[in-house]
Design an enzyme around this catalytic site. Structure first.
Site, mmCIF file in Angstrom:
data_model
loop_
_atom_site.group_PDB
_atom_site.id
_atom_site.type_symbol
_atom_site.label_atom_id
_atom_site.label_comp_id
_atom_site.label_asym_id
_atom_site.label_seq_id
_atom_site.Cartn_x
_atom_site.Cartn_y
_atom_site.Cartn_z
ATOM 1 N N ASN A 36 -72.022 56.142 -17.357
ATOM 2 C CA ASN A 36 -70.903 55.218 -17.611
ATOM 3 C C ASN A 36 -71.075 54.555 -18.977
ATOM 4 O OD1 ASN A 36 -68.471 53.943 -16.922
ATOM 5 N ND2 ASN A 36 -69.527 52.128 -16.172
ATOM 6 N N ASP A 59 -82.438 60.360 -15.747
ATOM 7 C CA ASP A 59 -81.728 59.959 -14.534
ATOM 8 C C ASP A 59 -82.752 59.309 -13.610
ATOM 9 O OD1 ASP A 59 -80.420 59.753 -12.053
ATOM 10 O OD2 ASP A 59 -79.140 61.483 -12.512
ATOM 11 N N LEU A 60 -82.601 58.010 -13.379
ATOM 12 C CA LEU A 60 -83.592 57.247 -12.617
ATOM 13 C C LEU A 60 -83.606 57.602 -11.134
ATOM 14 C CD1 LEU A 60 -83.004 53.819 -14.376
ATOM 15 C CD2 LEU A 60 -85.029 55.273 -14.614
ATOM 16 N N SER A 125 -76.117 39.880 -9.069
ATOM 17 C CA SER A 125 -74.696 39.555 -9.094
ATOM 18 C C SER A 125 -74.362 38.422 -8.147
ATOM 19 C CB SER A 125 -73.898 40.803 -8.703
ATOM 20 O OG SER A 125 -72.556 40.487 -8.432
ATOM 21 N N TYR A 150 -71.477 47.770 -2.896
ATOM 22 C CA TYR A 150 -72.056 47.316 -4.161
ATOM 23 C C TYR A 150 -72.793 45.994 -3.959
ATOM 24 C CZ TYR A 150 -72.402 44.802 -8.531
ATOM 25 O OH TYR A 150 -72.876 44.047 -9.559
ATOM 26 N N LYS A 154 -77.055 44.891 -4.184
ATOM 27 C CA LYS A 154 -77.672 43.790 -4.924
ATOM 28 C C LYS A 154 -78.484 42.897 -3.980
ATOM 29 C CE LYS A 154 -76.347 44.929 -9.007
ATOM 30 N NZ LYS A 154 -77.349 45.485 -9.956
ATOM 31 N N PHE A 178 -72.070 36.059 -12.952
ATOM 32 C CA PHE A 178 -70.718 35.910 -12.461
ATOM 33 C C PHE A 178 -69.877 37.012 -13.150
ATOM 34 C CE2 PHE A 178 -72.777 32.737 -10.263
ATOM 35 C CZ PHE A 178 -71.949 32.300 -9.245
ATOM 36 N N ASN A 179 -68.931 36.764 -13.985
ATOM 37 C CA ASN A 179 -68.092 37.861 -14.495
ATOM 38 C C ASN A 179 -68.207 38.004 -16.007
ATOM 39 O OD1 ASN A 179 -66.938 36.950 -11.827
ATOM 40 N ND2 ASN A 179 -65.718 38.782 -12.185
#
Length: 335
Positions: A36, A59-60, A125, A150, A154, A178-179
């Site tokens: 991404n 790639d983890l 998050s 998602y 977290k 936050f955002n």
């Protein structure tokens, strides 16, 4: 010069954090599988700082590749951003989210423990709080059942890290964002999602630029000032700087526990319609939008109590919502 590994370092928050790390004199190693993000970001970082980070395309989710990296690279600390992060997508693709977000975290922690590497910053998050009982949200707010896979990754990720600190010398800080929005002042890096944006601001700027026909505002009957969802929008550069402060706290052994948690936000909530109005004000561009039904997994309102981060880290935001939206538009104009 301390070497810091940044996973997901070519992504939105990761790239801005790499810039701030280099500005503070750290040597940076980046792991990013470009799922991404874009390799072009590496040159953009270099053009901003004058120093090219060392880059690894790994790639983890591949345990052997993670093991090999830590066997051949010595680091003094790491910031772990690499994860899938769209709430709506996670509802549709839960298994992919659990594999990517938790499998990779476990492999990393196993190698940190095996190699006695102890300074770990986790990109968490505010979704861990779900719909909080009280606003603003403090770090002591209860962790509610997750509203999405998602959010669950977290929550579980934090638990895995916390458990690891109990049986090792690992020192870890989970930063609950936050955002994050906006772009670097140079307009060389910013938020560039691949495909249709899952976050509000890229959709706003792409709609204003004519790339998208209209913006869907999800939900118009929330119990908020204008019926649209409220979030705490933090400028990505402020957010990036918080990572440097947290990392130094660990490196300098100023942490007060092996596992610590901090909210990172502005302390103020803005509704979706307020964001649109702010964007139109600072850019002079109109945003074509329509009100549609709520999305699965979304909550009514979330904004941070920022006192703990201010007291303990000596960090607070400096940039405004207007600053962030204008920077996002200037970044869009370069694309």
């Amino acid at each position: 010069m301390e070497k810091i590994l940044v996973t997901g370092g070519l992504g939105f928050i990761g790239s801005h954090t790499v810039v701030e790390l280099q500005n503070e004199g750290f040597e940076v190693l980046i792991i990013d599988n470009l799922s991404n993000s874009s390799i072009e970001v590496l040159d953009k970082i270099t053009s901003i700082t004058g120093t090219k980070p060392t880059y690894f395309n790994i790639d983890l989710r591949e345990k052997a590749a993670v093991k090999n990296f830590f066997a051949t690279n010595k680091i003094d600390g790491m910031i772990h951003f690499a994860a899938s992060k769209a709430v709506g997508e996670s509802v549709q693709m839960p298994l992919e989210y659990y594999e990517n977000n938790l499998g990779s975290l476990i492999y990393i922690l196993q190698e940190l423990k095996a190699n006695n590497l102890n300074n770990f910053i986790f990109s968490s998050s505010c979704t861990v709080y779900g719909q909080a009982d009280e606003l603003p949200i403090t770090e002591n707010a209860p962790i509610k059942p997750a509203e999405s896979p998602y959010g669950n990754t977290k929550q579980i990720g934090e638990e895995i890290i916390k458990d690891t600190t109990k049986i090792s010398d690992l020192k870890a800080i989970a930063l609950r964002y936050f955002n994050p929005i906006g772009a670097h002042a140079s307009s060389k890096i910013g938020e560039l999602p691949i495909g249709v944006p899952q976050n509000l601001i890229p959709f706003v700027v792409q709609t204003a630029a004519g790339i998208r026909k209209e913006l869907s505002v999800f939900g118009s009957d929330y119990d908020t000032v204008d019926g649209t969802a409220v979030r705490d929008y933090i400028h990505v550069v402020d957010l990036a700087k918080a990572h440097i402060v947290a990392l130094k706290r660990l490196i300098e052994n100023n942490n007060k526990a092996q596992y610590e948690v901090f909210n990172l936000g502005t302390g103020k909530g803005n509704s979706v319609l307020e964001v649109i109005k702010s964007f139109e004000k600072v850019t002079g561009k109109k945003v074509n939008y329509k009100l549609v039904d709520k999305r699965a997994g979304d909550i009514t309102a979330a904004y941070a109590d920022t006192n703990y981060a201010k007291e303990e880290l000596g960090w607070q935001t400096e940039l405004t919502l207007d600053d962030a939206l204008l920077s996002a538009w200037k970044w869009q104009e370069t694309l």
